[in-house]
Scaffold this active site. Structure first.
Site: not given
Length: 321
Positions: A67, A138, A220
């Site tokens: 990714k 998110q 996070g």
């Protein structure tokens, strides 16, 4: 190879399917059947962006790829998502490119699935109040995934920019749950489960805020220097991670290890709990911390499911590369 556009992703994979994919990947990692390659993640010195690559190989699932993407904080003002990602899958037998997949929604879904896995395996069974630290893009995905794991009766939330908290209130309303904006002290006092999903570079939730029996899913911190919670919390908690090496290098544990509150050897991979080779929560008073740094194998697992669904439904674009 096949191209699966970002616009198609929402109709291809569900939150439940992402949970299953991530759970399976964590279990495969703990068995030694899947492994991640070292992460590259850097500030590029332009647009205040963080950019990098996460990659790996799942031998059990026959999934190989990477990714590419990162965080562009100025995107929101332009009507775009701050987090931008693209997944590339390769044929593990030949090395040829197999698929190019829009990764923005997949990243949000797999991140939420990871914290949900931790809640399922580590939170108290009687957890009734969910605390949310962070109200960015998110956070809504995190809230939705979390409420599927326990019978929560209330959501409490805190954000550095309180004007963003209506996002959490609106998401809680989807489930008929009351939402209360609170201070960090009140968040810790009320919440049985706390999900942290901010982009902070300094501790926000402090050791004094966290009660015995709390489960923290720290989602996070995925870059050197980022930090959401007081490292002193680790000294009185049992600590779990998606991947230990990555947790110590770029996760929340980087600060706790540097301060010598814990060592890498004190951290347990969540996959070992899933496989039954390591215990999860051992008492109602125990504090548990899940350091979710986001491993490349999560992205590859959910992207592979998206490709399979896209091909089955005829929405994948095939090109000769």
């Amino acid at each position: 190879m096949f191209i699966v556009p970002e616009k198609e992703i929402a109709g291809l994979v569900s939150a439940d399917q992402c949970f299953e994919a991530v759970e399976a990947v964590f279990a495969a990692m703990a068995r030694g059947d899947a492994y991640n390659f070292p992460v590259i993640r850097e500030a590029i010195g332009h647009a205040e962006a963080l950019y990098g690559f996460k990659s790996g190989f799942d031998r059990a699932g026959a999934v190989l790829g990477l990714k590419s993407g990162g965080y562009w904080p100025g995107n929101a003002a332009k009507g775009r998502t701050n987090h931008q990602s693209t997944v590339v899958l390769f044929d593990p037998d030949s090395g040829r490119p197999a698929a190019l997949v829009g990764g923005n929604l997949l990243t949000a879904l797999r991140t939420a699935a990871a914290s949900a896995v931790s809640i399922r395996y580590l939170a108290r069974s009687d957890a009734r109040v969910l605390g949310m630290l962070g109200a960015g893009h998110q956070s809504a995905f995190q809230l939705r995934a979390a409420v599927a794991q326990r019978r929560f009766e209330k959501i409490v939330g805190w954000n550095y920019h309180p004007e963003m908290l209506p996002r959490l209130a609106e998401t809680a309303a989807e489930f008929g749950l009351p939402f209360e904006a609170v201070s960090l002290e009140d968040l810790g006092a009320q919440a049985d489960v706390i999900v942290t999903i901010s982009s902070s570079f300094s501790a926000q939730l402090m050791d004094a805020h966290v009660r015995p029996g709390t489960h923290l899913a720290c989602m996070g911190t995925d870059t050197k220097g980022k930090q959401e919670i007081d490292p002193a919390i680790f000294a009185r908690a049992r600590v779990f991670a998606d991947e230990i090496a990555q947790s110590v290098e770029i996760g929340e544990a980087q600060h706790a290890v540097a301060a010598e509150f814990i060592a890498a050897e004190d951290i347990v991979e969540i996959g070992a709990v899933i496989n039954g080779t390591a215990p999860g929560r051992q008492s109602d008073d125990e504090i548990t911390v899940f350091d979710g740094t986001g491993v490349g194998l999560q992205d590859l697992a959910v992207a592979a499911r998206a490709v399979a669904a896209a091909r089955a439904r005829g929405v994948a674009v095939e090109v000769d590369l």
